[in-house]
Structures are given as structure tokens and as C-alpha cells.
Design a protein around this motif. Sequence first.
Motif, PDB file in Angstrom:
ATOM      1  N   PHE A   1       0.847  -1.187   0.000  1.00 14.08           N
ATOM      2  CA  PHE A   1       0.000   0.000   0.000  1.00 14.08           C
ATOM      3  C   PHE A   1       0.882   1.235   0.000  1.00 14.08           C
ATOM      4  O   PHE A   1       1.744   1.410   0.859  1.00 14.08           O
ATOM      5  CB  PHE A   1      -0.910   0.004   1.223  1.00 14.08           C
ATOM      6  CG  PHE A   1      -1.886   1.158   1.247  1.00 14.08           C
ATOM      7  CD1 PHE A   1      -2.890   1.254   0.300  1.00 14.08           C
ATOM      8  CD2 PHE A   1      -1.795   2.140   2.222  1.00 14.08           C
ATOM      9  CE1 PHE A   1      -3.797   2.315   0.326  1.00 14.08           C
ATOM     10  CE2 PHE A   1      -2.694   3.197   2.257  1.00 14.08           C
ATOM     11  CZ  PHE A   1      -3.692   3.285   1.297  1.00 14.08           C
TER      12      PHE A   1
ATOM     13  N   ARG B   1      -2.612   3.409  -3.282  1.00  9.37           N
ATOM     14  CA  ARG B   1      -2.590   2.318  -4.249  1.00  9.37           C
ATOM     15  C   ARG B   1      -2.147   1.025  -3.595  1.00  9.37           C
ATOM     16  O   ARG B   1      -1.284   1.016  -2.718  1.00  9.37           O
ATOM     17  CB  ARG B   1      -1.650   2.645  -5.413  1.00  9.37           C
ATOM     18  CG  ARG B   1      -2.167   3.737  -6.354  1.00  9.37           C
ATOM     19  CD  ARG B   1      -1.186   3.968  -7.514  1.00  9.37           C
ATOM     20  NE  ARG B   1      -1.780   4.811  -8.544  1.00  9.37           N
ATOM     21  CZ  ARG B   1      -1.818   6.132  -8.507  1.00  9.37           C
ATOM     22  NH1 ARG B   1      -1.275   6.777  -7.465  1.00  9.37           N
ATOM     23  NH2 ARG B   1      -2.372   6.820  -9.486  1.00  9.37           N
ATOM     24  N   VAL B   2      -2.706  -0.065  -4.065  1.00 10.62           N
ATOM     25  CA  VAL B   2      -2.300  -1.408  -3.649  1.00 10.62           C
ATOM     26  C   VAL B   2      -1.730  -2.095  -4.877  1.00 10.62           C
ATOM     27  O   VAL B   2      -2.434  -2.294  -5.872  1.00 10.62           O
ATOM     28  CB  VAL B   2      -3.492  -2.207  -3.086  1.00 10.62           C
ATOM     29  CG1 VAL B   2      -3.059  -3.628  -2.748  1.00 10.62           C
ATOM     30  CG2 VAL B   2      -4.065  -1.526  -1.862  1.00 10.62           C
TER      31      VAL B   2
ATOM     32  N   GLU C   1      -2.590  -0.381  -8.032  1.00  7.78           N
ATOM     33  CA  GLU C   1      -3.991  -0.145  -8.385  1.00  7.78           C
ATOM     34  C   GLU C   1      -4.619   0.849  -7.407  1.00  7.78           C
ATOM     35  O   GLU C   1      -4.516   0.664  -6.190  1.00  7.78           O
ATOM     36  CB  GLU C   1      -4.787  -1.441  -8.363  1.00  7.78           C
ATOM     37  CG  GLU C   1      -6.231  -1.264  -8.818  1.00  7.78           C
ATOM     38  CD  GLU C   1      -6.989  -2.577  -8.875  1.00  7.78           C
ATOM     39  OE1 GLU C   1      -8.227  -2.534  -9.060  1.00  7.78           O
ATOM     40  OE2 GLU C   1      -6.354  -3.637  -8.714  1.00  7.78           O
TER      41      GLU C   1
ATOM     42  N   ALA D   1      -6.756   2.418  -4.783  1.00  5.78           N
ATOM     43  CA  ALA D   1      -7.626   1.795  -3.798  1.00  5.78           C
ATOM     44  C   ALA D   1      -8.492   2.797  -3.059  1.00  5.78           C
ATOM     45  O   ALA D   1      -9.606   2.470  -2.637  1.00  5.78           O
ATOM     46  CB  ALA D   1      -6.795   0.998  -2.790  1.00  5.78           C
TER      47      ALA D   1
ATOM     48  N   ALA E   1     -13.274   5.101  -0.999  1.00  2.00           N
ATOM     49  CA  ALA E   1     -12.523   3.869  -1.223  1.00  2.00           C
ATOM     50  C   ALA E   1     -13.119   3.123  -2.411  1.00  2.00           C
ATOM     51  O   ALA E   1     -14.346   3.041  -2.561  1.00  2.00           O
ATOM     52  CB  ALA E   1     -12.549   2.976   0.011  1.00  2.00           C
ATOM     53  N   ASN E   2     -12.267   2.639  -3.274  1.00  2.00           N
ATOM     54  CA  ASN E   2     -12.696   1.768  -4.370  1.00  2.00           C
ATOM     55  C   ASN E   2     -13.462   0.589  -3.765  1.00  2.00           C
ATOM     56  O   ASN E   2     -12.971  -0.064  -2.848  1.00  2.00           O
ATOM     57  CB  ASN E   2     -11.451   1.285  -5.116  1.00  2.00           C
ATOM     58  CG  ASN E   2     -11.769   0.454  -6.333  1.00  2.00           C
ATOM     59  OD1 ASN E   2     -12.794  -0.213  -6.395  1.00  2.00           O
ATOM     60  ND2 ASN E   2     -10.866   0.473  -7.303  1.00  2.00           N
TER      61      ASN E   2
ATOM     62  N   SER F   1     -13.885  -2.420  -4.354  1.00  2.00           N
ATOM     63  CA  SER F   1     -13.197  -3.714  -4.264  1.00  2.00           C
ATOM     64  C   SER F   1     -12.129  -3.734  -3.170  1.00  2.00           C
ATOM     65  O   SER F   1     -11.599  -4.804  -2.837  1.00  2.00           O
ATOM     66  CB  SER F   1     -12.564  -4.076  -5.610  1.00  2.00           C
ATOM     67  OG  SER F   1     -11.607  -3.108  -5.992  1.00  2.00           O
ATOM     68  N   PHE F   2     -11.824  -2.568  -2.588  1.00  2.00           N
ATOM     69  CA  PHE F   2     -10.810  -2.508  -1.538  1.00  2.00           C
ATOM     70  C   PHE F   2     -11.390  -2.084  -0.191  1.00  2.00           C
ATOM     71  O   PHE F   2     -10.633  -1.844   0.758  1.00  2.00           O
ATOM     72  CB  PHE F   2      -9.699  -1.529  -1.933  1.00  2.00           C
ATOM     73  CG  PHE F   2      -8.808  -2.025  -3.031  1.00  2.00           C
ATOM     74  CD1 PHE F   2      -7.786  -2.922  -2.780  1.00  2.00           C
ATOM     75  CD2 PHE F   2      -9.004  -1.601  -4.336  1.00  2.00           C
ATOM     76  CE1 PHE F   2      -6.961  -3.380  -3.794  1.00  2.00           C
ATOM     77  CE2 PHE F   2      -8.188  -2.042  -5.363  1.00  2.00           C
ATOM     78  CZ  PHE F   2      -7.167  -2.944  -5.101  1.00  2.00           C
ATOM     79  N   ARG F   3     -12.695  -1.992  -0.075  1.00  2.00           N
ATOM     80  CA  ARG F   3     -13.295  -1.541   1.177  1.00  2.00           C
ATOM     81  C   ARG F   3     -13.210  -2.621   2.258  1.00  2.00           C
ATOM     82  O   ARG F   3     -13.140  -3.818   1.972  1.00  2.00           O
ATOM     83  CB  ARG F   3     -14.751  -1.122   0.938  1.00  2.00           C
ATOM     84  CG  ARG F   3     -14.852   0.145   0.112  1.00  2.00           C
ATOM     85  CD  ARG F   3     -16.267   0.567  -0.211  1.00  2.00           C
ATOM     86  NE  ARG F   3     -16.252   1.776  -1.053  1.00  2.00           N
ATOM     87  CZ  ARG F   3     -17.315   2.325  -1.606  1.00  2.00           C
ATOM     88  NH1 ARG F   3     -18.515   1.788  -1.405  1.00  2.00           N
ATOM     89  NH2 ARG F   3     -17.200   3.405  -2.354  1.00  2.00           N
TER      90      ARG F   3
ATOM     91  N   GLN G   1     -10.766  -3.136   4.333  1.00  2.00           N
ATOM     92  CA  GLN G   1      -9.429  -3.699   4.532  1.00  2.00           C
ATOM     93  C   GLN G   1      -8.466  -2.713   5.195  1.00  2.00           C
ATOM     94  O   GLN G   1      -7.281  -3.005   5.327  1.00  2.00           O
ATOM     95  CB  GLN G   1      -8.855  -4.157   3.182  1.00  2.00           C
ATOM     96  CG  GLN G   1      -9.715  -5.196   2.481  1.00  2.00           C
ATOM     97  CD  GLN G   1      -9.189  -5.545   1.095  1.00  2.00           C
ATOM     98  OE1 GLN G   1      -8.044  -5.972   0.954  1.00  2.00           O
ATOM     99  NE2 GLN G   1     -10.025  -5.365   0.076  1.00  2.00           N
TER     100      GLN G   1
ATOM    101  N   TYR H   1      -7.542   0.302   4.162  1.00  2.00           N
ATOM    102  CA  TYR H   1      -6.806   1.242   3.310  1.00  2.00           C
ATOM    103  C   TYR H   1      -7.373   2.659   3.425  1.00  2.00           C
ATOM    104  O   TYR H   1      -6.619   3.638   3.436  1.00  2.00           O
ATOM    105  CB  TYR H   1      -6.858   0.778   1.850  1.00  2.00           C
ATOM    106  CG  TYR H   1      -6.216  -0.569   1.619  1.00  2.00           C
ATOM    107  CD1 TYR H   1      -4.873  -0.774   1.922  1.00  2.00           C
ATOM    108  CD2 TYR H   1      -6.952  -1.638   1.111  1.00  2.00           C
ATOM    109  CE1 TYR H   1      -4.281  -2.019   1.717  1.00  2.00           C
ATOM    110  CE2 TYR H   1      -6.375  -2.872   0.903  1.00  2.00           C
ATOM    111  CZ  TYR H   1      -5.038  -3.064   1.203  1.00  2.00           C
ATOM    112  OH  TYR H   1      -4.457  -4.288   0.998  1.00  2.00           O
TER     113      TYR H   1
END
Length: 287
Positions: free
Chosen positions: A4, A48-49, A52, A54, A74-75, A77-79, A81, A83
Motif C-alpha cells: 500500500f 494504491r495497492v 492499483e 484503492a 474507497a474503491n 473492491s478494496f473496502r 481492509q 486502506y
Amino acid sequence: MTGFEITGASAADMELMRAWADAEGWNPGDSDRFAFAVADPGGFLIGRVAGEPAACISAVRYGSGFGFIGFYIANPSFRGQGYGLRLWNAGMDRLAGRLVGLDGVVEQQDNYRKSGFLPAWNNVRHEGRPRPGGPGGAGTGAGGFEVVDAAALPFGLLAAYDRRFFPEARDSFLSAWTALPGRTALAAFRDGRIEGLGVVRPCSGASRIGPLYASTPQIAASLLHRLAEHTPDGVVAVDVPDVNRAATELVAALGLVPVFEAARMYTGPAPDLELSGLYGVTSLELG
């Protein structure tokens, strides 16, 4: 959270942030990012992760004592977690030692309270095609004021007027915000004084009006009607502070209906602003 990384936003990232905000239903302005970039070039962050995107946030500094948080997304697909929280902390660290404001959507307000933010008022977005009539509906000149192109006035007058409604000077931002292509900025002028200012800008949905400042409901209505004439279909949206009862009554009288709500919150006492003249805030992202 291996891999990250938090960096400043690029021009492409700023467009991505606009797209994410649009997907959230926030209806950002098509060209807002160009004015945002000059407000504080380092105030927009991307997490970014593995390369990508995030999550994103804006943490914009104004003057020496104020800051504003926005674009906290938050994107999907990354919620969940962690970030977004990492990015939130980075944004708040950037504004350490300042009074910080934000406009919090309903579902996040409890989290903002846990971070020390206190509600000051609600900004309620009203949307629709203003019906004819109402105070000032007859058009320019009623009440002894003239509606003019804001670009025709000395910029120093506009900047001084804006300071009545915002905690710090923001001249670079205001200059871009009022003059970007595709938008219209109108001022109410009387006896050598500015008594109202409104800007309308294109969006993917209803055209957004902000700011909308006025010394009277009549002036606010005149500006709102005139700005609506500069949109493709006459449909506008304005974020109205509910602390100004006259503003809420005006947009209701003109047939605009509530569609969205966010709480204006601060980490300390709310700044001393001329709320009686604030009929529509400039931006939920930058204040």
C-alpha cells in the motif's frame, strides 16, 4: 497492507477521483478538478495497492489556520481492509494544527464524530427547474440592483466578498472557479457594492450552482433564475445550508426539492461566517 502506497494525485488521478465521486451519486462538476488543483496542488492523495488505485482523499490547506477534507472514497473492491483509514490518517496529518472542516454524508457522520468532528449545520441539496416568480423572479434590475457578469468586476472586490462566507482567503481557487470555460458567474451589483454572487457549472446530472451568496432573498432568487438560464435544460442543484432559514424557504418556493444531504462538521468551533447571506455553498469537496 503490504504494497500500500500513498502519493500525491496526478492529473489522471484527479479525473479518477471525479469519476469515483460521480459513481457515489455526488454529481461533481465536469471541470471542478482544474480549480481544485490550484487551491492546493499537494492536497489530493491517492492510495494504491500493488499499483492499483484503492482510495482517495483531499486535504486542502487554506491560509495558515484552516483545512478542508473531501473526496474521501474507497474503491469498492478494496473496502473493509483498512486502506481508507490509512489514507484518512495521512490526510488529517497533513492538516495537523488547523481547524478542519468537511461535509459528511449521513452514513459516515458517526465515524467523523469519533475523529473529533462536530456538526455545525446540514447542507441539503435542492434540485429542479426553478418555477417562474418568487422574490426577484421578474429579472434583472428589480430592487435597485443590477445582475452583471462577475468577470466584469475587479477581482479584488470578488475576493473580498467571498471572505465574508469562507474562513480564509482563497484567491487562486476563486479566480479559476469563476472563470473556467463552460460555467457562468454572475454578481448582483448596487451602489458600487457586490450584494450577491452565483456560479453555475456543468455536471453529469443537474447543473450545480455554488456558491450562491446574497444580501436578500430577492437577490438570491434573481441570481438563481438567471443562472438557470445558462444551463442546457434549466435544471439546477444547489447545496443549501439549513441554518439559513430564508435560503431553505426560497428554494422550496421556487419548486426545488431535497435530494441529498451532508453535515458541515468542524474539529472545533465553527468559523464566524455571514450565514445569513449564504444561500448555497461553493463545493462539498473543498468547502
